[in-house]
Design an enzyme around this catalytic site. Structure first.
Site, short mmCIF file in Angstrom:
data_model
loop_
_atom_site.label_atom_id
_atom_site.label_comp_id
_atom_site.label_asym_id
_atom_site.label_seq_id
_atom_site.Cartn_x
_atom_site.Cartn_y
_atom_site.Cartn_z
N CYS A 287 18.65 -0.14 28.99
CA CYS A 287 17.61 -0.15 28.87
C CYS A 287 15.87 -0.37 30.00
O CYS A 287 15.51 -0.14 30.19
CB CYS A 287 17.00 -0.67 27.24
SG CYS A 287 16.30 -2.55 27.26
N HIS A 345 13.35 -3.74 23.25
CA HIS A 345 14.04 -2.29 23.84
C HIS A 345 12.86 -2.47 25.08
O HIS A 345 11.64 -2.78 24.29
CB HIS A 345 14.24 -1.23 23.17
CG HIS A 345 14.46 -0.14 23.75
ND1 HIS A 345 15.14 0.33 24.33
CD2 HIS A 345 12.71 1.18 23.51
CE1 HIS A 345 15.16 1.32 25.08
NE2 HIS A 345 14.18 2.58 24.42
N ASP A 368 11.09 7.42 27.52
CA ASP A 368 12.33 6.61 27.06
C ASP A 368 12.88 7.15 27.99
O ASP A 368 13.49 8.14 27.25
CB ASP A 368 11.98 5.87 25.75
CG ASP A 368 12.68 4.90 25.46
OD1 ASP A 368 14.08 4.43 26.71
OD2 ASP A 368 13.39 4.43 24.51
N ASP A 410 10.74 -0.34 8.77
CA ASP A 410 11.22 -2.11 7.68
C ASP A 410 12.75 -1.78 8.06
O ASP A 410 13.87 -1.19 7.83
CB ASP A 410 10.73 -1.58 5.69
CG ASP A 410 8.72 -1.19 5.80
OD1 ASP A 410 8.41 -2.23 6.52
OD2 ASP A 410 8.97 -0.62 4.89
#
Length: 700
Positions: A287, A345, A368, A410
């Site tokens: 990444c 990331h 991204d 979450d």
């Protein structure tokens, strides 16, 4: 010396006025257009700002009243004829113009100020000169120029209002990528390298070999005026999943047929390898490599960009904004879910206006290039306004739902035994716990978390989103309805360093009114930063007695010998503890992930960290063995793109505790900018890099 193009006479017969030379005034134009260093041999200018070209005539002077000068600029089938006129006025930012100030006309030459529209397409243009009379027209090929975006110009969609911002996000050729964990943030220097030879050519070639250009070159040329379109195209071209892109990704296994992602230190070598191989993918990226290369490409093309790290970034495969994690009753993490949380990331933020969206979404956009999921049928993501993520405007283009889950999902942790869930917790804080980038003008991190995470679920106003929120909240409330009578937390004592013991601390609180007998199961697993744990290398089981309404602290030590053959520099460890009541079987889990630091390698440059171009300087590199046992086959390596040819190594058969391994290397900078020296230490006790250090060098 400025580049002078020997013109090529294309059409027409004999003429009294001959165009013999074209001076593209590269040095003067590069200073005026803030493109110094991008190319020594090609004219590079920015849209919406005049640049000067001087025509030199042979034989006699130009007669404006009878001989008309017309410039022709071409980008593919896009062409524009521009009459040369005398004028003292400022150029019109919405059309091509070519003006001559009376003072710029001389006996055998004339200097023309050419200005492109502010919304011109990015690319390499051909420039031709036509000399017309009543009877004849003569055309000359004058040369080419690269046209880039202009963040200094208010009318340009990439306009950035403050010079310190442009200095950091366009001109700076060296930066930092943050990695590790939110509890142990580590810095990885990166050389963006936009001033290295070949980098500009690679960035422009990227547009030419894109899928969009191959499918419809004319439409692509027209669309290149829009930074949103450029972001879409370039994001997909940095990875090679769909096209002739730059990098192939790999996250585990053997890297010997390429370069291990952690060994890259800059973009220039990657871009030049891709260009010189005629567009074969470079092996391998992860990444931060994908993001840093895209940041280089964007800065070269004039779009302000920065690399951003999201710690505890969620990869939500089923799109329910909840990440499920499964553990055994002994604290071992199981691979039972396709969801994952990456320790960190890295993506890119690009600065631009978004006229394609409603007001309020200008500014930083997430782009991204790491190939995770497809968007529009291609492996790319964004551009998505950061403001849309914060406001949870999931219908805003592009890919807002996926990016929202990455920073604000979450985590549901479940303890399973014999196929049954015996305990669970919901964590609403871990995902996107820290989001940061390099600060302007310094190496300290700038916390961006609040720019991504704002409204709470109960504040959403869209009725459809409100309904989803209430359903999800109800499920969360069910999980936490019974307040546990046991509380457990796990943490490291200090920052773990390779070669030293890892110290873990478990705190247990008994909130009941009776004594309890507990089973403590604690273990440590190695994991990739973007995946679930792979190997348990240490475990311990104990029986613990705790008094009513008391807190108990348990200390554990993982000796270096327990992990010496497994963990290396930058390794990630997942530690987890499960506390189980022997009577009620109530089970409580706590987990902590951390990265391993390393003993630094020192690098000192004679005369300081600023060096002169093409002048030799000595660098002294030293590592001291801090272990309590010898290192066999110690190898100290030093390399630096633009400073050293290849890798320099020093070897010691047996490095005793407290002894030093030293190396003296000579460096010579081949181009201006900021360079990186990288030193690594490995030894034959294992095959893992034991230490890695970086040192920045400024070339004057």
């Amino acid at each position: 010396m400025d580049y002078k193009q020997q013109v090529i006479h294309n059409t027409g017969g004999q003429s009294h006025l001959q165009l013999s030379l074209v001076n593209l005034e590269i040095k003067e134009n590069s200073i005026s257009h803030e493109t110094q260093g991008l190319s020594e041999t090609h004219l590079v200018v920015r849209r919406g700002k005049p640049f000067k070209v001087t025509l030199l005539f042979g034989g006699r002077a130009w007669k404006p009243h009878t001989e008309r000068l017309v410039l022709l600029v071409r980008l593919g089938r896009l062409a524009q004829r521009i009459p040369v006129v005398f004028s003292e006025e400022w150029s019109n930012l919405h059309r091509w113009s070519a003006t001559v100030h009376p003072r710029d006309r001389h006996a055998l030459s004339v200097s023309i100020n050419i200005c492109s529209p502010v919304l011109s397409s990015v690319g390499v243009y051909q420039l031709l000169v036509e000399i017309e009379t009543i009877r004849h027209k003569h055309t000359y090929v004058a040369g080419t120029f690269a046209l880039l975006c202009n963040p200094w110009l208010r009318e340009d969609p990439v306009y950035m209002p403050d010079d310190p911002l442009i200095e950091e996000y366009v001109k700076s050729d060296c930066g930092l990528v943050y990695c590790g964990t939110s509890a142990n943030v580590q810095r990885r220097p990166w050389s963006f390298g936009q001033y290295e030879p070949g980098v500009l050519e690679a960035c422009l070639a990227l547009l030419q070999v894109s899928l969009q250009h191959q499918q419809n070159s004319h439409s692509d040329y027209i669309s290149r005026a829009d930074p949103v379109y450029l972001s879409l195209v370039l994001c997909g071209m940095v990875n090679s999943n769909d096209d002739l892109g730059i990098l192939a990704g790999k996250w585990q296994g053997d890297y010997r047929d390429g370069v291990k992602p952690t060994d890259w230190t800059g973009s220039a070598e990657i871009l030049n390898r891709w260009l010189s191989s005629k567009f074969k993918p470079v092996l391998y990226g992860q990444c931060w490599v994908f993001a840093s290369v895209l940041c280089t490409v964007m800065r070269v093309l004039g779009i302000p960009s920065r690399v951003v790290t999201v710690f505890n970034a969620a990869h939500d495969t089923d799109h329910n904004t909840t990440i499920e994690e499964y553990y055994t009753t002994t604290g071992e993490k199981l691979n039972l879910s396709n969801d994952s949380i990456w320790n960190f990331h890295v993506w890119v933020e690009c600065w631009m206006r978004r006229p394609d969206l409603s007001p309020g979404f200008d500014g930083w956009q997430v782009v991204d290039p790491t190939p995770q999921e497809t968007s529009g049928g291609l492996f790319r993501c964004g551009p998505c306004p950061v403001a849309a993520i914060k406001q949870r405007c999931l219908s805003v283009l592009y890919d807002t739902p996926f990016l929202y889950a990455s920073v604000d999902g979450d985590v549901r942790r479940l303890i399973v035994h014999n196929g049954q869930v015996v305990g669970q917790t919901v964590d609403s804080e871990t995902v996107g716990q820290l989001i940061c980038t390099k600060s302007i003008g310094s190496d300290s991190p700038c916390n961006l978390t609040k720019t991504y995470k704002g409204l709470k679920r109960e504040q959403w106003h869209d009725p459809r989103e409100r309904m989803v929120s209430m359903t999800f909240s109800s499920r969360s409330a069910d999980v936490g309805a019974k307040s546990p009578s046991l509380e457990v937390s796990l943490s490291t004592e200090g920052l773990p360093v390779l070669g030293q013991s890892i110290c873990l601390c478990v705190k247990v609180t008994n909130r009941s009114n009776h004594q309890r007998v507990l089973k403590e199961n604690i273990n440590a697993q190695m994991k990739e930063y973007n995946n679930n744990p792979e190997m348990t290398f240490w475990t311990e089981h104990n029986e613990v007695h705790i008094q009513p309404n008391k807190e108990l602290t348990l200390h554990h030590t993982i000796a270096y010998s327990d992990y010496a053959l497994i963990l290396g520099n930058d390794s990630v460890v997942n530690a987890a503890v499960v506390i189980q009541d022997s009577v009620t079987n109530e089970s409580i889990l706590s987990a902590q992930e951390f990265t391993m630091g390393c003993v630094p390698i020192t690098m000192e440059i004679e005369g300081g960290d600023s060096v002169q171009l093409k002048k030799e300087k000595m660098v002294y590199v030293t590592f001291t063995n801090s272990l309590d046992k010898p290192m066999r086959g110690a190898v100290l390596s030093v390399e630096g793109s633009g400073l050293l040819q290849g890798k320099k190594e020093a070897r010691v058969g047996l490095l005793q505790p407290g002894e030093k391994i030293e190396q003296k290397v000579s460096i010579k900078a081949t181009s201006h900018g900021t360079k990186l020296l990288v030193a690594t230490l490995s030894h034959s006790n294992n095959s893992i890099t034991f230490s890695r250090s970086y040192h920045k060098v400024s070339v004057m």
